[in-house]
Design a protein around this motif. Structure first.
Motif, PDB file in Angstrom:
ATOM      1  N   SER A   1      27.888  18.729  -6.637  1.00 47.36           N
ATOM      2  CA  SER A   1      27.090  18.134  -5.560  1.00 47.36           C
ATOM      3  C   SER A   1      28.018  17.687  -4.435  1.00 47.36           C
ATOM      4  N   ASN A   2      27.561  17.883  -3.208  1.00 51.10           N
ATOM      5  CA  ASN A   2      28.322  17.429  -2.045  1.00 51.10           C
ATOM      6  C   ASN A   2      27.846  16.050  -1.598  1.00 51.10           C
ATOM      7  N   THR A   3      27.181  15.331  -2.492  1.00 49.67           N
ATOM      8  CA  THR A   3      26.652  14.028  -2.070  1.00 49.67           C
ATOM      9  C   THR A   3      27.732  13.125  -1.487  1.00 49.67           C
TER      10      THR A   3
ATOM     11  N   GLU B   1      16.014  12.022  -5.638  1.00 50.90           N
ATOM     12  CA  GLU B   1      14.925  12.776  -6.293  1.00 50.90           C
ATOM     13  C   GLU B   1      15.072  14.267  -6.024  1.00 50.90           C
ATOM     14  N   ILE B   2      15.387  14.585  -4.746  1.00 55.93           N
ATOM     15  CA  ILE B   2      15.524  16.009  -4.393  1.00 55.93           C
ATOM     16  C   ILE B   2      16.716  16.608  -5.139  1.00 55.93           C
ATOM     17  N   LYS B   3      17.809  15.863  -5.193  1.00 53.61           N
ATOM     18  CA  LYS B   3      19.017  16.404  -5.849  1.00 53.61           C
ATOM     19  C   LYS B   3      18.756  16.611  -7.349  1.00 53.61           C
TER      20      LYS B   3
ATOM     21  N   ASP C   1      13.814  30.516   8.326  1.00 50.07           N
ATOM     22  CA  ASP C   1      14.406  30.162   9.629  1.00 50.07           C
ATOM     23  C   ASP C   1      15.626  29.248   9.449  1.00 50.07           C
ATOM     24  N   ALA C   2      15.579  28.362   8.433  1.00 50.91           N
ATOM     25  CA  ALA C   2      16.738  27.479   8.178  1.00 50.91           C
ATOM     26  C   ALA C   2      17.935  28.321   7.725  1.00 50.91           C
ATOM     27  N   LEU C   3      17.646  29.334   6.909  1.00 52.00           N
ATOM     28  CA  LEU C   3      18.711  30.221   6.428  1.00 52.00           C
ATOM     29  C   LEU C   3      19.310  30.998   7.602  1.00 52.00           C
TER      30      LEU C   3
ATOM     31  N   HIS D   1      33.000  16.567  -2.703  1.00 50.11           N
ATOM     32  CA  HIS D   1      32.601  15.919  -1.450  1.00 50.11           C
ATOM     33  C   HIS D   1      33.469  16.430  -0.309  1.00 50.11           C
ATOM     34  N   PHE D   2      32.891  17.351   0.456  1.00 44.12           N
ATOM     35  CA  PHE D   2      33.571  17.895   1.634  1.00 44.12           C
ATOM     36  C   PHE D   2      33.309  16.953   2.809  1.00 44.12           C
ATOM     37  N   PHE D   3      34.136  17.073   3.831  1.00 38.99           N
ATOM     38  CA  PHE D   3      34.003  16.221   5.019  1.00 38.99           C
ATOM     39  C   PHE D   3      33.687  17.082   6.235  1.00 38.99           C
ATOM     40  N   SER D   4      32.936  16.537   7.125  1.00 44.96           N
ATOM     41  CA  SER D   4      32.439  17.307   8.263  1.00 44.96           C
ATOM     42  C   SER D   4      33.469  17.337   9.405  1.00 44.96           C
ATOM     43  N   PRO D   5      33.743  18.449  10.075  1.00 46.03           N
ATOM     44  CA  PRO D   5      33.268  19.795   9.755  1.00 46.03           C
ATOM     45  C   PRO D   5      33.990  20.364   8.527  1.00 46.03           C
TER      46      PRO D   5
ATOM     47  N   ALA E   1      24.170  21.240  -1.336  1.00 50.47           N
ATOM     48  CA  ALA E   1      24.341  20.468  -0.080  1.00 50.47           C
ATOM     49  C   ALA E   1      22.982  20.306   0.580  1.00 50.47           C
ATOM     50  N   VAL E   2      22.013  19.780  -0.200  1.00 55.59           N
ATOM     51  CA  VAL E   2      20.664  19.542   0.356  1.00 55.59           C
ATOM     52  C   VAL E   2      20.606  18.095   0.850  1.00 55.59           C
ATOM     53  N   PHE E   3      19.399  17.651   1.233  1.00 58.21           N
ATOM     54  CA  PHE E   3      19.283  16.295   1.794  1.00 58.21           C
ATOM     55  C   PHE E   3      19.836  15.235   0.837  1.00 58.21           C
TER      56      PHE E   3
ATOM     57  N   ILE F   1      24.020  31.884  -0.242  1.00 56.85           N
ATOM     58  CA  ILE F   1      23.439  30.604   0.199  1.00 56.85           C
ATOM     59  C   ILE F   1      21.932  30.637  -0.047  1.00 56.85           C
ATOM     60  N   VAL F   2      21.425  29.560  -0.623  1.00 56.73           N
ATOM     61  CA  VAL F   2      19.980  29.470  -0.847  1.00 56.73           C
ATOM     62  C   VAL F   2      19.392  28.376   0.036  1.00 56.73           C
ATOM     63  N   GLU F   3      18.325  28.718   0.734  1.00 56.64           N
ATOM     64  CA  GLU F   3      17.625  27.749   1.585  1.00 56.64           C
ATOM     65  C   GLU F   3      16.160  27.677   1.183  1.00 56.64           C
TER      66      GLU F   3
ATOM     67  N   VAL G   1      25.858  28.311  -2.738  1.00 59.05           N
ATOM     68  CA  VAL G   1      25.725  27.072  -1.972  1.00 59.05           C
ATOM     69  C   VAL G   1      24.232  26.851  -1.717  1.00 59.05           C
ATOM     70  N   ILE G   2      23.767  25.637  -1.975  1.00 57.80           N
ATOM     71  CA  ILE G   2      22.350  25.363  -1.747  1.00 57.80           C
ATOM     72  C   ILE G   2      22.218  24.478  -0.517  1.00 57.80           C
ATOM     73  N   GLY G   3      21.514  24.970   0.480  1.00 59.53           N
ATOM     74  CA  GLY G   3      21.364  24.262   1.758  1.00 59.53           C
ATOM     75  C   GLY G   3      22.304  24.875   2.783  1.00 59.53           C
ATOM     76  N   ALA G   4      21.712  25.336   3.901  1.00 59.94           N
ATOM     77  CA  ALA G   4      22.540  25.965   4.951  1.00 59.94           C
ATOM     78  C   ALA G   4      22.587  25.075   6.185  1.00 59.94           C
ATOM     79  N   GLY G   5      22.615  23.754   5.950  1.00 57.18           N
ATOM     80  CA  GLY G   5      22.665  22.811   7.074  1.00 57.18           C
ATOM     81  C   GLY G   5      24.085  22.589   7.541  1.00 57.18           C
ATOM     82  N   THR G   6      24.319  21.413   8.123  1.00 59.51           N
ATOM     83  CA  THR G   6      25.639  21.083   8.660  1.00 59.51           C
ATOM     84  C   THR G   6      26.722  21.339   7.630  1.00 59.51           C
ATOM     85  N   MET G   7      26.509  20.869   6.409  1.00 63.62           N
ATOM     86  CA  MET G   7      27.571  20.959   5.409  1.00 63.62           C
ATOM     87  C   MET G   7      27.582  22.303   4.688  1.00 63.62           C
ATOM     88  N   GLY G   8      26.403  22.781   4.311  1.00 67.48           N
ATOM     89  CA  GLY G   8      26.345  24.024   3.520  1.00 67.48           C
ATOM     90  C   GLY G   8      27.059  25.178   4.220  1.00 67.48           C
ATOM     91  N   GLY G   9      26.836  25.304   5.519  1.00 65.08           N
ATOM     92  CA  GLY G   9      27.476  26.391   6.277  1.00 65.08           C
ATOM     93  C   GLY G   9      28.989  26.249   6.276  1.00 65.08           C
TER      94      GLY G   9
HETATM   95  P1  NAI Z   1      21.366  18.958   6.681  1.00 67.22           P
HETATM   96  O1  NAI Z   1      20.093  18.255   6.856  1.00 67.22           O
HETATM   97  O2  NAI Z   1      22.100  19.438   7.872  1.00 67.22           O
HETATM   98  O3  NAI Z   1      21.166  20.207   5.728  1.00 67.22           O
HETATM   99  C1  NAI Z   1      20.481  20.164   4.514  1.00 67.22           C
HETATM  100  C2  NAI Z   1      19.865  21.535   4.310  1.00 67.22           C
HETATM  101  O4  NAI Z   1      19.376  21.615   2.984  1.00 67.22           O
HETATM  102  C3  NAI Z   1      18.674  21.817   5.234  1.00 67.22           C
HETATM  103  O5  NAI Z   1      18.911  23.018   5.937  1.00 67.22           O
HETATM  104  C4  NAI Z   1      17.507  21.953   4.269  1.00 67.22           C
HETATM  105  O6  NAI Z   1      16.560  22.926   4.695  1.00 67.22           O
HETATM  106  C5  NAI Z   1      18.184  22.361   2.989  1.00 67.22           C
HETATM  107  N1  NAI Z   1      17.448  22.012   1.790  1.00 67.22           N
HETATM  108  C6  NAI Z   1      16.836  20.836   1.491  1.00 67.22           C
HETATM  109  N2  NAI Z   1      16.299  20.899   0.258  1.00 67.22           N
HETATM  110  C7  NAI Z   1      16.547  22.132  -0.221  1.00 67.22           C
HETATM  111  C8  NAI Z   1      16.255  22.806  -1.431  1.00 67.22           C
HETATM  112  N3  NAI Z   1      15.557  22.210  -2.378  1.00 67.22           N
HETATM  113  N4  NAI Z   1      16.661  24.076  -1.579  1.00 67.22           N
HETATM  114  C9  NAI Z   1      17.367  24.688  -0.613  1.00 67.22           C
HETATM  115  N5  NAI Z   1      17.687  24.095   0.545  1.00 67.22           N
HETATM  116  C10 NAI Z   1      17.288  22.841   0.736  1.00 67.22           C
HETATM  117  O7  NAI Z   1      22.267  17.967   5.821  1.00 67.22           O
HETATM  118  P2  NAI Z   1      23.848  17.920   5.718  1.00 67.22           P
HETATM  119  O8  NAI Z   1      24.378  17.004   6.753  1.00 67.22           O
HETATM  120  O9  NAI Z   1      24.378  19.286   5.602  1.00 67.22           O
HETATM  121  O10 NAI Z   1      24.050  17.160   4.327  1.00 67.22           O
HETATM  122  C11 NAI Z   1      23.895  17.794   3.086  1.00 67.22           C
HETATM  123  C12 NAI Z   1      24.545  16.952   2.023  1.00 67.22           C
HETATM  124  O11 NAI Z   1      25.920  16.800   2.339  1.00 67.22           O
HETATM  125  C13 NAI Z   1      23.998  15.547   1.869  1.00 67.22           C
HETATM  126  O12 NAI Z   1      24.038  15.183   0.522  1.00 67.22           O
HETATM  127  C14 NAI Z   1      24.970  14.713   2.685  1.00 67.22           C
HETATM  128  O13 NAI Z   1      25.022  13.373   2.271  1.00 67.22           O
HETATM  129  C15 NAI Z   1      26.259  15.424   2.361  1.00 67.22           C
HETATM  130  N6  NAI Z   1      27.321  15.222   3.344  1.00 67.22           N
HETATM  131  C16 NAI Z   1      27.054  15.236   4.680  1.00 67.22           C
HETATM  132  C17 NAI Z   1      28.086  15.047   5.601  1.00 67.22           C
HETATM  133  C18 NAI Z   1      27.809  15.109   7.062  1.00 67.22           C
HETATM  134  O14 NAI Z   1      28.694  14.682   7.840  1.00 67.22           O
HETATM  135  N7  NAI Z   1      26.697  15.624   7.516  1.00 67.22           N
HETATM  136  C19 NAI Z   1      29.477  14.809   5.144  1.00 67.22           C
HETATM  137  C20 NAI Z   1      29.649  14.898   3.722  1.00 67.22           C
HETATM  138  C21 NAI Z   1      28.600  15.073   2.864  1.00 67.22           C
END
Ligand code: NAI
Ligand code: 3HC
Length: 692
Positions: free
Chosen positions: A411-413, A390-392, A332-334, A435-439, A384-386, A326-328, A303-311
């Motif tokens: 991709s979880n876009t 471009e970033i994706k 500190d984000a990890l 595409h997962f849904f929060s939480p 599950a990054v921003f 999980i890769v961050e 899983v790439i990104g440990a934010g709201t969705m990645g976790g």
């Molecule tokens: P978030 O901002 O909470 O987490 C994104 C994480 O990705 C951050 O921790 C960031 O440090 C990390 N990150 C960014 N670029 C990176 C890279 N190059 N390598 C490794 N880590 C990287 O965002 P959130 O809410 O988790 O959203 C992530 C994706 O999920 C987005 O595409 C969003 O549209 C999608 N999504 C979000 C939902 C939500 O309710 N928050 C629901 C469904 C999909």
């Protein structure tokens, strides 16, 4: 062995008659099964060599209920359920139900008419009729309380939850758990009761007598569950049946059950819930991806990104015992992401739903890294990054060089073009949207987004994976926002427009809450945070939301959003919000008007239906019921209204088209009717008939 009919056999040996039902897939009580039961019991009673009867089922389960596909249709000519049940209960030889799999609904009700019930340890029992907008209509509401007492019967029947064999024994529903071979165990049990009286559940009095006249029990239960039961008729009918069970003689109680069942079976709520039952199963069927499609093994997930969705996404796999890396970007984000996951698990353990050992086991399966190459051996990698193309694309370009051949790249876009993301790789056939849904560890929906080049193996594996992690996978096509968010945005546009014209946010929310949603769009915005995607530097005060953010009204997180929140997060309409909205209207030259609840409902819901029709027309969903699954499992659409497409068919497409046209005449082309909807309405057709 004698064949009673094509689904029933009778085998008499050593004093015991074994009556076996074998009607795949789940031995539902179809006409032939009822007839087989009735004739089989009669034959066993006539056979002098048989001193007791064992009722057994072939295949994966004991009878799993009435045949839902027969509801609402003229059933096949066969003996009725009641006659069958009377034949079993009044049998002059003891009848032992031998249970494996799931004895559900009418299946458990059959078992309750038997004199004894034995089960394998893995067996489950339940009365899930409430999930179909029904009540147990074959004596279950009268017999179960006679075994368990009213309080437990209320809980079992209004939740529809399944009980383990052990729980069923402790509640007196099953008599015994048999280890080893079920048939042998049941025969041995049957031999032990030959010559003893055959106890009928209907005659048991102790438990119901104990609850007789206890009106507080029922009043308290109603009060405690009022919110959970809102909009549904079945729970209240079940409560009334159980009141009858404790206060009336058995036959009078049965009469109450029968009358109330009759009212539910023809109700739109039950039709909607039965529609969702079949829709969930239908969603697995993809016309051009046959069941025989080879599946890819998923033993390790990245899983790439440990934010709201990645976790949350990671937790799904850990729960299923699949290791995750999980890769961050930063340590500190990890650490934060892993910390949130641990805290979530610990909270679940505190509630007693998992053990401390489970917490450690699950956290022991997750590893973290700051280096994408740690994902080189993963079978599936979910980004599950921003939410930024471009970033994706950058991430997928790098993954292409790192991931092993054949790995699924997902991709979880929420909105972005999966084909464009796939174009950043040399292997678009391996790329898919998950595409997962929060939480993400809670919500049941998984929108599986099929790119133009996604391979069938990747689709089939993703659909299977959804089941493995307890989700409902719905296959959708690439378009902005896919099915769910694309339709949601239509509702949001109108919710904002209504507020700009004079409705207050709580007026809009109330209409949608009363419709059956858990909350309206503005309460939802407060929960998510009004400042998502907002920045002080770029804010121009051009929308109510921007003005709110500029005034530091950020939602629940700081206690001030569209609503004001107290320390317990109770919401009250905010006079400050009202003032902001009125000033905004004055500044925009709008003369606020009173807007009816009906207009609010039509303007928020009908454009969603119209968009759903466009989605079908563009073949971005396979069938209307898939769209309904998305809304019921991902967005809180009330299950008893069956999803937006089912609801549209129920209201009548002609009415919906007329109303959309009326709004178009007043307010412009936002309301322009989709050609498909227009055509179906003109033909008297239904959205449910569309199949892509
Ligand atoms: P978030 O901002 O909470 O987490 C994104 C994480 O990705 C951050 O921790 C960031 O440090 C990390 N990150 C960014 N670029 C990176 C890279 N190059 N390598 C490794 N880590 C990287 O965002 P959130 O809410 O988790 O959203 C992530 C994706 O999920 C987005 O595409 C969003 O549209 C999608 N999504 C979000 C939902 C939500 O309710 N928050 C629901 C469904 C999909
Ligand atoms: N009637 C008709 N068909 C049924 C059925 C039923 N009661 N239960 C399951 N099926 C069908 C499914 O539609 C599916 O068909 P498909 O293969 O064509 O899609 C097939 O059987 C297999 O079902 P699942 O994919 O759900 O199989 P699982 O093994 O995952 O689950 C189960 C098995 C737990 C039995 C699950 O199917 C289930 O929960 N079934 C419904 C049980 C139920 O609600 N019973 C109460 C019915 S109402 C009643 O009994 C009223 C009475 O009180 C009068």
């Amino acid at each position: 062995m004698v064949a009673i009919n094509n689904v029933t056999t009778l085998d008499v040996a050593d004093g015991i008659a074994v009556l076996t039902i074998d009607s795949p897939p789940v031995n539902a009580l179809s006409g032939p099964v009822r007839q087989g039961l009735y004739d089989g019991i009669s034959a066993a009673l006539k056979d002098d060599a048989a001193k007791a009867i064992v009722l057994l089922c072939g295949g994966r389960t004991f009878i799993a209920g009435a045949d839902i596909s027969e509801f609402g249709k003229p059933g096949p000519q066969a003996v009725g359920l009641n006659e069958t049940f009377e034949a079993i209960e009044n049998a002059t030889k003891p009848v032992v139900a031998a249970i494996h799999g799931t004895a559900l609904g009418g299946g458990l009700e059959v078992a309750l008419t038997c004199h004894y019930r034995v089960a394998v340890p893995s067996a489950k029992a339940g009365l899930p009729e409430v999930k179909l907008g029904l009540l147990p209509g074959a004596g279950g509401t009268q017999r179960l309380p006679r075994l368990t007492g009213a309080a437990k019967a209320l809980a079992v029947m209004t939740s529809g939850d399944q009980l383990s064999a052990k729980e069923a024994v402790s509640l007196g529903i099953f008599d015994k758990v048999v280890d080893g071979d079920l048939k042998e165990g049941a025969i041995a049990f049957a031999k032990s009761v030959i010559g003893k009286p055959s106890p009928r559940v209907r005659d048991r009095q102790e438990k119901v007598e104990a609850d007789r006249g206890n009106t507080a029990l029922f009043a308290d239960f109603r009060k405690a569950n009022a919110r959970a039961f809102r909009g549904q008729k079945a729970p209240e009918s079940i409560i009334q049946c159980i009141e009858a069970a404790v206060n009336l003689p058995f036959d009078e109680g049965i009469a109450v059950e029968r009358k109330l069942f009759g009212g539910l079976i023809t109700s739109p709520e039950s039709a909607a819930m039965r529609h969702i039952f079949f829709a969930e199963r239908q969603a697995n069927k993809i016309p051009d991806v046959p069941d025989s499609t080879p599946l890819l093994p998923i033993k390790k997930v990245g899983v790439i990104g440990a934010g709201t969705m990645g976790g949350g996404i990671s937790m799904n796999f850990l729960n299923a015992g699949i290791p995750v890396t999980i890769v961050e970007m930063k340590q500190d984000a990890l650490d934060r992401g892993l910390g949130v996951m641990r805290k979530n698990y610990e909270n679940t353990a505190k509630k007693g739903r998992i053990t401390e050992a489970d917490v450690e086991k699950r956290m022991g399966l997750v590893g973290g890294s700051l280096d994408l190459s740690a994902l080189a051996d993963c079978d599936l990698i979910i980004e599950a990054v921003f939410e930024n193309m471009e970033i994706k694309k950058d991430v997928f370009g790098k993954l292409d060089k790192i991931a092993k051949p054949g790995a699924i790249l997902a991709s979880n876009t929420s909105y972005l073009d999966v084909n464009e993301i796939a174009s950043a790789t040399s292997r678009p056939e391996s790329v898919i949207g998950l595409h997962f849904f929060s939480p993400a560890n809670v919500m049941r929906l998984l929108e599986i987004v099929r790119g133009d080049k996604t391979s069938k193996e990747v689709i089939a594996t993703s659909m299977k994976l959804a089941k493995t992690i307890g989700k409902v996978g719905v296959l959708v096509g690439v378009c902005p926002g896919f099915v769910g968010n694309r339709m949601l945005s239509q509702r949001q546009i109108q919710a904002n427009a209504l507020v700009n014209e004079g409705a207050m946010p709580w007026d809009v929310d109330k209409v949608l809450y009363d419709f059956g949603f858990p909350m309206g769009p503005f309460a939802m915005s407060d929960l998510a945070g009004l400042d998502i995607g907002w920045s002080k530097e770029k804010s121009t005060g051009s929308t109510v939301r921007e003005v709110m953010c500029e005034m530091d009204r950020r939602g629940q997180k700081n206690g001030k959003g569209f609503y004001d929140y107290d320390e317990n997060r109770n919401a009250t309409p905010s006079p400050v919000t009202e003032k902001i909205i009125k000033e905004f209207a004055a500044k925009s030259g709008v003369n606020p008007r009173t807007i009816s609840d009906q207009e609010i409902l039509e303007r928020t819901i009908y454009p969603m239906i119209n968009e759903g029709a466009k989605i079908l027309e563009e073949k971005k969903a396979i069938r209307a019921s898939d769209i309904d699954m998305v809304w019921v499992t991902g967005y809180g659409w009330p299950i008893y209204k069956g999803g937006p497409m089912h609801y549209a068919d129920h209201i009548g497409l002609k009415t919906i088209v007329e109303r959309l046209k009326a709004y178009q005449a007043q307010m412009g082309d936002f309301f322009k009717v989709s050609p498909l909807l227009e055509k179906l309405a003109a033909e008297g057709g239904k959205l449910s008939s569309v199949s892509n």
